[in-house]
Design a protein around this motif. Sequence first.
Motif, short mmCIF file in Angstrom:
data_model
loop_
_atom_site.label_atom_id
_atom_site.label_comp_id
_atom_site.label_asym_id
_atom_site.label_seq_id
_atom_site.Cartn_x
_atom_site.Cartn_y
_atom_site.Cartn_z
N TRP A 168 47.54 57.48 87.19
CA TRP A 168 46.94 57.85 85.91
C TRP A 168 46.91 56.64 84.97
O TRP A 168 47.82 55.80 84.98
CB TRP A 168 47.75 58.95 85.22
CG TRP A 168 47.77 60.27 85.91
CD1 TRP A 168 47.30 60.56 87.16
CD2 TRP A 168 48.31 61.49 85.39
NE1 TRP A 168 47.52 61.88 87.46
CE2 TRP A 168 48.14 62.47 86.39
CE3 TRP A 168 48.93 61.83 84.20
CZ2 TRP A 168 48.56 63.79 86.23
CZ3 TRP A 168 49.35 63.14 84.03
CH2 TRP A 168 49.16 64.10 85.02
N SER A 169 45.89 56.60 84.15
CA SER A 169 45.83 55.55 83.10
C SER A 169 46.73 55.95 81.95
O SER A 169 47.17 57.11 81.84
CB SER A 169 44.39 55.41 82.60
OG SER A 169 44.00 56.59 81.90
N GLU B 146 45.83 56.31 78.94
CA GLU B 146 45.09 57.30 78.14
C GLU B 146 45.26 58.69 78.74
O GLU B 146 45.45 59.67 78.00
CB GLU B 146 43.60 56.93 78.09
CG GLU B 146 42.71 57.93 77.37
CD GLU B 146 42.98 58.04 75.88
OE1 GLU B 146 42.85 59.15 75.33
OE2 GLU B 146 43.32 57.01 75.26
N GLU B 147 45.19 58.80 80.06
CA GLU B 147 45.36 60.10 80.71
C GLU B 147 46.76 60.65 80.46
O GLU B 147 46.93 61.84 80.17
CB GLU B 147 45.11 59.98 82.22
CG GLU B 147 43.64 59.83 82.60
CD GLU B 147 43.45 59.57 84.08
OE1 GLU B 147 42.74 60.35 84.74
OE2 GLU B 147 44.01 58.58 84.58
#
Length: 294
Positions: free
Chosen positions: A132-133, A135-136
């Motif tokens: 996951w980033s 942001e995620e």
Amino acid sequence: MTHLWKSADKSIQKRVLQPGIFTKKPTECSTCTINVENINVTGMSEMDLKVKYHTNILDGEPEKTMVIGEASSKIDEKIERVICMMNINERSLVIIAMPLKQSESIDNNESVIVQFEITLSLCKRYKPVWNWSAEEKYQVASRYKEKGTVLFKDSRIIDAFRRFSKACKLLITLEPIADLELNKQLEYNINNLKLALYNNMAICQLKQKNYQHVVTLCTKVLNKDKNNVKALYRRGVAYGNIGDNEKAIADLKVILTLEPTNHSAKEQFDVYNTRLQLSLQRNKDMMRRMFKTY
């Protein structure tokens, strides 16, 4: 061959009745369609189970679509754990032991036994958390935090704490955040959310009278934001409840410097200041009597 799995704490058992198609297992944020049948409860009625343990998975229609990680009760989290070990089209018999009191362990108390059959018919798998980033992770943690806030307002303090804690653990995987070289707004949002989660976990612990945990959590906030009024207030009250009146007064005094009209802080300050003065007077009286004796 019987495929039997037990959790480390032995509160969950899963026995495969019908093997499925070998696939990658569901992960956090995967969307799954399940079918739950033949529910049997020992120790209380099925209706009481739904009311006491707030299960959504064992309530309503047998077939339902759910997202892994969204469970808002302890029993549903255990069922999610089972689903994350299933293949598509697998049908398994699941036995879960729940303590009669949510705050107590199974080993030391009588338990409620919940047995049911579950089939995983569909899974739209989401990528593993480690992919996951930032942001995620921030967006998912924000969603968990909002759910925790709703649970807290519904007086489901333990369930709320688990939501806040889950969100916080997700953000901790981003540390040290400075090394990620994120845009300043996202870094600011993540840091702010983390402090809000520590504060929210602290109020849950305060409600449960776990005062030392309150001190630890609020100190994490105050190390980053020394004038955070919520953290100062909650830590001050926690200090007062464990008998450290001087530290309680110190925290509450900071609030009254920042917000002179904060009535809650003033009220608590007066309580702990009175206790401190009485304690000091008792010590003086004791010393006076000791010297008179000699």
